[in-house]
Scaffold this active site. Structure first.
Site, PDB file in Angstrom:
ATOM      1  CG  HIS A   1      -1.933  -1.085   1.357  1.00  0.00           C
ATOM      2  ND1 HIS A   1      -2.146  -1.820   2.326  1.00  0.00           N
ATOM      3  CD2 HIS A   1      -3.020  -1.278   0.493  1.00  0.00           C
ATOM      4  CE1 HIS A   1      -3.125  -2.592   2.224  1.00  0.00           C
ATOM      5  NE2 HIS A   1      -3.601  -2.425   0.952  1.00  0.00           N
TER       6      HIS A   1
ATOM      7  CE  LYS B   1     -11.274  -6.937   1.793  1.00  0.00           C
ATOM      8  NZ  LYS B   1     -10.190  -6.003   1.441  1.00  0.00           N
TER       9      LYS B   1
ATOM     10  NE  ARG C   1      -2.554  -7.980  -3.839  1.00  0.00           N
ATOM     11  CZ  ARG C   1      -3.555  -8.166  -2.785  1.00  0.00           C
ATOM     12  NH1 ARG C   1      -3.194  -8.561  -1.554  1.00  0.00           N
ATOM     13  NH2 ARG C   1      -4.923  -8.432  -3.043  1.00  0.00           N
TER      14      ARG C   1
ATOM     15  CB  SER D   1      -4.509  -6.394   4.758  1.00  0.00           C
ATOM     16  OG  SER D   1      -4.262  -5.196   4.251  1.00  0.00           O
TER      17      SER D   1
END
Ligand code: PNS
Length: 172
Positions: A17, A41, A90, A128
């Protein structure tokens, strides 16, 4: 003034990030790192903790601000007069989600632009969720997150793990 938004859950912020924020900040006059809610989430860190970590890790970068917003990204986009949103990519599997989100946001606001920045290859497997998993077992996360926020992450996840062990339950 050209304002870009870098939105995310940042639960917690990773070196990936930070790299995207640093590169995005070079593309605009003002970069707003927006700590938002992803309804899919259930974050391990509170909004205040995520804001604190993100601010600490990005402190001293003069055209970067860190803000929390509760609501739709398109509304925030309009409110701050942004000309684009930046997201890190990614892998191929990220692409589908990002393309869907970009399309939905554009449907809501035809002026909405999404810029996808490929992440640094050495950070492609840092996420994360991996940070949370490794830290919760006491593993070494020093190569994954900014060093200044590492103590908070470790302490917080240790407490969470102890609570889970005591209650015998499991987090999602
Ligand atoms: O880090 P994440 O979880 O991949 O970030 C996703 C996020 C927070 C950027 C996205 O869920 C979002 O924009 N949330 C705000 C609410 C919203 O606008 N949802 C519709 C997106 S199409």
């Amino acid at each position: 003034m050209r304002t870009l938004i870098y939105p995310g859950t940042f639960d917690p912020l990773t070196n990936g990030h930070v790299d995207i924020a640093r590169r995005a900040a070079k593309l605009c006059d003002r970069l707003i790192v927006a700590v938002l809610t992803n309804s899919a989430k259930k974050p391990a860190f509170s909004v205040e903790e995520r804001l604190q970590m993100t601010r600490e890790a990005l402190a001293g970068r003069e055209n970067i601000e860190v803000i929390h917003f509760e609501g739709l990204l398109v509304d925030f986009y309009r409110e701050v007069g942004a000309c684009g949103v930046v997201r890190g990519l990614r892998s191929e599997s990220d692409f589908r989600f990002e393309a869907e989100m970009a399309a939905a946001n554009r449907l809501l606001n035809p002026r909405f632009e999404t810029i996808l920045l490929p992440c640094r290859i050495d950070l492609a497997f840092t996420s994360s969720s991996i940070v949370r998993e490794v830290a919760s077992y006491g593993g070494d996360i020093s190569g994954m997150v900014p060093l200044e926020i590492m103590p908070l992450i470790i302490e917080r996840l240790k407490i969470k793990r102890n609570q889970t062990t005591k209650s015998g339950g499991q987090d999602d």
